[in-house]
Scaffold this motif. Structure first.
Motif, PDB file in Angstrom:
ATOM      1  N   LYS A 249    -113.066  41.876 -13.973  1.00 42.09           N
ATOM      2  CA  LYS A 249    -112.013  42.820 -14.492  1.00 42.09           C
ATOM      3  C   LYS A 249    -112.542  44.201 -15.205  1.00 42.09           C
ATOM      4  O   LYS A 249    -112.794  44.766 -15.416  1.00 42.09           O
ATOM      5  CB  LYS A 249    -111.154  42.812 -15.544  1.00 42.09           C
ATOM      6  N   LYS A 250    -114.009  42.923 -16.159  1.00 44.00           N
ATOM      7  CA  LYS A 250    -114.368  44.676 -16.110  1.00 44.00           C
ATOM      8  C   LYS A 250    -116.463  44.078 -16.744  1.00 44.00           C
ATOM      9  O   LYS A 250    -116.659  43.334 -17.023  1.00 44.00           O
ATOM     10  CB  LYS A 250    -114.042  44.648 -17.562  1.00 44.00           C
ATOM     11  N   TYR A 252    -119.649  44.800 -19.295  1.00 43.06           N
ATOM     12  CA  TYR A 252    -119.683  45.297 -20.358  1.00 43.06           C
ATOM     13  C   TYR A 252    -121.836  45.772 -20.339  1.00 43.06           C
ATOM     14  O   TYR A 252    -122.718  44.322 -19.643  1.00 43.06           O
ATOM     15  CB  TYR A 252    -120.003  44.524 -21.399  1.00 43.06           C
ATOM     16  N   ASN A 265    -121.113  55.322 -15.392  1.00 42.05           N
ATOM     17  CA  ASN A 265    -120.545  56.077 -14.563  1.00 42.05           C
ATOM     18  C   ASN A 265    -120.819  55.278 -12.913  1.00 42.05           C
ATOM     19  O   ASN A 265    -119.609  55.224 -12.098  1.00 42.05           O
ATOM     20  CB  ASN A 265    -120.387  57.762 -14.628  1.00 42.05           C
ATOM     21  N   LYS A 268    -119.492  52.622 -12.108  1.00 42.11           N
ATOM     22  CA  LYS A 268    -118.384  52.484 -11.739  1.00 42.11           C
ATOM     23  C   LYS A 268    -118.170  53.095 -10.046  1.00 42.11           C
ATOM     24  O   LYS A 268    -116.506  52.656  -9.698  1.00 42.11           O
ATOM     25  CB  LYS A 268    -117.631  53.444 -13.102  1.00 42.11           C
ATOM     26  N   GLN A 269    -118.323  54.084  -9.916  1.00 43.81           N
ATOM     27  CA  GLN A 269    -117.905  54.501  -8.473  1.00 43.81           C
ATOM     28  C   GLN A 269    -118.173  54.101  -7.271  1.00 43.81           C
ATOM     29  O   GLN A 269    -117.737  54.132  -6.132  1.00 43.81           O
ATOM     30  CB  GLN A 269    -118.672  56.214  -8.616  1.00 43.81           C
ATOM     31  N   VAL A 273    -114.813  49.335 -10.764  1.00 46.58           N
ATOM     32  CA  VAL A 273    -114.411  48.626 -12.152  1.00 46.58           C
ATOM     33  C   VAL A 273    -115.017  48.541 -13.090  1.00 46.58           C
ATOM     34  O   VAL A 273    -115.981  50.023 -12.871  1.00 46.58           O
ATOM     35  CB  VAL A 273    -114.672  46.741 -11.691  1.00 46.58           C
ATOM     36  N   SER A 274    -113.993  48.834 -13.817  1.00 45.18           N
ATOM     37  CA  SER A 274    -114.142  49.595 -15.267  1.00 45.18           C
ATOM     38  C   SER A 274    -115.430  49.417 -15.633  1.00 45.18           C
ATOM     39  O   SER A 274    -116.091  48.045 -16.113  1.00 45.18           O
ATOM     40  CB  SER A 274    -113.724  49.403 -16.624  1.00 45.18           C
ATOM     41  N   VAL A 275    -116.635  50.018 -16.613  1.00 49.12           N
ATOM     42  CA  VAL A 275    -117.868  49.632 -17.211  1.00 49.12           C
ATOM     43  C   VAL A 275    -117.804  50.352 -18.073  1.00 49.12           C
ATOM     44  O   VAL A 275    -117.570  51.827 -18.352  1.00 49.12           O
ATOM     45  CB  VAL A 275    -119.187  50.514 -16.023  1.00 49.12           C
ATOM     46  N   GLU A 276    -117.798  50.133 -19.125  1.00 48.34           N
ATOM     47  CA  GLU A 276    -118.351  50.218 -20.764  1.00 48.34           C
ATOM     48  C   GLU A 276    -119.364  49.758 -21.106  1.00 48.34           C
ATOM     49  O   GLU A 276    -120.529  48.262 -20.856  1.00 48.34           O
ATOM     50  CB  GLU A 276    -117.437  49.446 -21.769  1.00 48.34           C
TER      51      GLU A 276
END
Length: 309
Positions: A249-250, A252, A265, A268-269, A273-276
């Motif tokens: 889901k994510k 990190y 960024n 993610k493209q 998936v969300s990248v933080e």
């Protein structure tokens, strides 16, 4: 799960420390210290420190004395460069003979006559067609002895010697959703972990990114991040198809680059998936900066389970 080293390396201390625990990561060039204290029943990260690995035992002893953390329970996390992590078939022997059998298997895998301290942990999930597997950790016995002596001489109560991958699992909020942590120390390999419910389901070390800090933003766009994204996607595909798990889901990230936001960024493209930025789930003293170099030592301080010790 333990192999009899705990009593060998554990110190006996009479005075009670006002701190909850100390975590230390032992790396190649540096070592890192994190100290936790219980405040109103909750763990707070109250101290962090980094120093050169050269003469680290003397530096640690001085730090312990200066900061009044003598007799505090201490957990060690060896950085990924200090041990081998192998996934091996479980040998068909009785439990009492398992460590000895693994010793021979590790020597054959590593083509080494060195003396290793061996321990293992079970993977939370296995492929449908695979035989029973074990995640096996091999550490030089000399390194274990050096850690034991340095920590005990510093006046800390040595409790656990563990590994970076498992320490990082302690930094996440428990969840049924799988996440990836992509962590890198200065000039080091990338460590990719897939974690679910604070358990390590999958781990890889990605080579070829040791010079990530030297790339400009434009250079990162010229294939470097695309290749990294492909490695992440392959790991996600394996997790889903071979381990039969729900999608990650994510992601990190904690990378050795000043362009981390831009890298996030770009990844993610590619993987959708969300990248933080990786920020540990822990309370901190007001005003204390959160340094990525301290993450493994923080995870060790939080740890309640043993591996090598």
């Amino acid at each position: 799960m333990q192999i009899g080293w705990r009593e060998f390396i554990k110190g006996r201390f009479k005075k009670t420390s006002k701190f909850h625990s100390v975590g230390i990561e032992i790396g190649v060039n540096n070592f890192h210290i994190s100290t936790l204290k219980k405040v109103k029943g909750k763990l707070n990260w109250v101290k962090q420190h980094s120093a050169s690995i050269e003469n680290w035992q003397t530096t640690l002893k001085t730090y312990v004395e200066t900061n009044n953390i003598t007799n505090t329970q201490c957990n060690i996390a060896l950085s990924i460069s200090k041990y081998k992590l192998l996934q091996l078939d479980r040998p068909a022997v009785e439990d009492a003979e398992l460590i000895q059998a693994l010793q021979w298997m590790v020597k054959e895998q590593l083509f080494s006559d060195d003396e290793f301290v061996i321990d293992y942990f079970d993977p939370p999930a296995v492929t449908a067609t695979s035989t029973k597997k074990l995640n096996v950790v091999a550490v030089s016995k000399g390194d274990v002895m050096e850690v034991r002596d340095g920590v005990l001489k510093a006046g800390l109560a040595l409790n656990i010697i563990g590994i970076e991958e498992l320490a990082i699992c302690n930094l996440l909020t428990p969840s049924d959703d799988a996440v990836i942590t992509l962590k890198q120390e200065e000039g080091g390999q990338l460590s990719l972990n897939i974690i679910k419910r604070n358990q390590l389901f999958f781990s890889r070390r990605l080579r070829g990114y040791e010079n990530l800090a030297n790339f400009s933003q434009e250079e990162l766009k010229m294939g470097v991040v695309d290749n990294l994204s492909l490695e992440i996607q392959r790991s996600m595909d394996y997790f889903e198809s071979q381990l039969r798990q729900a999608p990650v889901k994510k992601v990190y990230i904690s990378l050795d680059t000043i362009h981390q936001k831009q890298v996030a960024n770009m990844i993610k493209q590619v993987i959708f998936v969300s990248v933080e930025k990786f920020i540990p789930s822990v309370n901190t003293d007001d005003g204390m900066p959160i340094k990525a170099s301290s993450f493994a030592s923080l995870g060790a301080a939080i740890d309640n389970a043993s591996l090598i010790a």
